[in-house]
Design an enzyme around this catalytic site. Structure first.
Site, PDB file in Angstrom:
ATOM      1  N   GLY A  46       0.838  -1.194   0.000  1.00 21.50           N
ATOM      2  CA  GLY A  46       0.000   0.000   0.000  1.00 21.50           C
ATOM      3  C   GLY A  46       0.869   1.238   0.000  1.00 21.50           C
ATOM      4  CD  GLN A  51       3.167   5.912   2.604  1.00 22.73           C
ATOM      5  OE1 GLN A  51       2.177   5.381   2.111  1.00 22.73           O
ATOM      6  NE2 GLN A  51       4.126   5.217   3.208  1.00 22.73           N
ATOM      7  CB  CYS A  99       4.840   2.228   7.492  1.00 25.79           C
ATOM      8  SG  CYS A  99       4.418   3.715   6.595  1.00 25.79           S
ATOM      9  CG  LEU A 100       6.486   1.022   1.594  1.00 24.77           C
ATOM     10  CD1 LEU A 100       5.953   1.281   0.198  1.00 24.77           C
ATOM     11  CD2 LEU A 100       7.579  -0.034   1.571  1.00 24.77           C
ATOM     12  CG  HIS A 141      -1.034   1.295   7.327  1.00 28.38           C
ATOM     13  ND1 HIS A 141      -0.149   0.951   8.325  1.00 28.38           N
ATOM     14  CD2 HIS A 141      -0.303   1.973   6.396  1.00 28.38           C
ATOM     15  CE1 HIS A 141       1.065   1.416   8.003  1.00 28.38           C
ATOM     16  NE2 HIS A 141       0.989   2.034   6.829  1.00 28.38           N
ATOM     17  CD  GLU A 142      -0.999   2.577   2.720  1.00 25.00           C
ATOM     18  OE1 GLU A 142      -0.594   3.751   2.557  1.00 25.00           O
ATOM     19  OE2 GLU A 142      -0.235   1.652   3.041  1.00 25.00           O
ATOM     20  CG  HIS A 145       0.182   7.063   5.361  1.00 20.56           C
ATOM     21  ND1 HIS A 145       1.334   7.489   5.995  1.00 20.56           N
ATOM     22  CD2 HIS A 145       0.317   5.723   5.211  1.00 20.56           C
ATOM     23  CE1 HIS A 145       2.120   6.455   6.222  1.00 20.56           C
ATOM     24  NE2 HIS A 145       1.524   5.373   5.757  1.00 20.56           N
TER      25      HIS A 145
END
Length: 175
Positions: A46, A51, A99-100, A141-142, A145
């Site tokens: 994701g 991000q 997470c990235l 989660h996304e 952000h």
């Protein structure tokens, strides 16, 4: 298509609240294509636009789950523009999230196991769906952000501080 740089904590841009998308057009679709390429390259499942430095309410998800146990990962890319959670179950499930933007760090987060969500796809078509399992977790989660929230914000201060200290040590070793 291009692989975009992924912003990492503690970059303050990750704390920006993303703006709604007012027009689904070719420029947005180009961003979405770049986001998928970036996510697959990372690799991740994701990615929210913030991000990669774009404060728009856009995110992409591809769980890349195999059709059968031990099988090849199957791509099923999904686009969520202006996503909203309409309802969430009271029952919470733990999931070991990463997470990235917080590379190579993982922690258990509790989230509702089932959600009902509404969003637009890359053609501007509206969708409303009940989601559960990893898709529900990943979308939540996304969507965090989009509000300037990282998964580490769901941890106790002690756990968050320990995780950030591990991240700082890993960065020093890599430098």
């Amino acid at each position: 298509m291009a692989i975009l740089p992924i912003i990492e904590t503690p970059d303050p841009r990750l704390r920006v609240i993303s703006e709604p998308v007012d027009k689904v057009d070719d420029a947005l679709r180009a961003l979405i294509a770049d986001m998928f390429e970036t996510m697959y390259d990372a690799p991740g499942i994701g990615l929210a636009a913030i991000q990669v430095g774009v404060a728009k309410r856009v995110l992409v998800i591809d769980l890349q789950e195999p059709e059968e146990e031990g099988g090849e990962a199957v791509r099923d890319p999904r686009v969520f523009i202006n996503p909203e959670i309409l309802s969430a179950s009271d029952d919470l499930v733990p999931y070991n999230e990463g997470c990235l933007s917080v590379p190579e760090q993982y922690a258990e987060v509790q989230r509702p196991s089932h959600i009902r969500a509404r969003w637009l796809d890359e053609q501007g078509k509206a969708h409303e769906e009940d989601l559960d399992g990893l898709m529900a977790i990943c979308l939540q989660h996304e969507m965090d952000h989009l509000e300037g929230i990282l998964f580490i914000d769901h941890l106790s201060k002690l756990k968050r501080d320990m995780l950030l200290k591990k991240l700082a040590k890993a960065r020093v070793r890599a430098a």
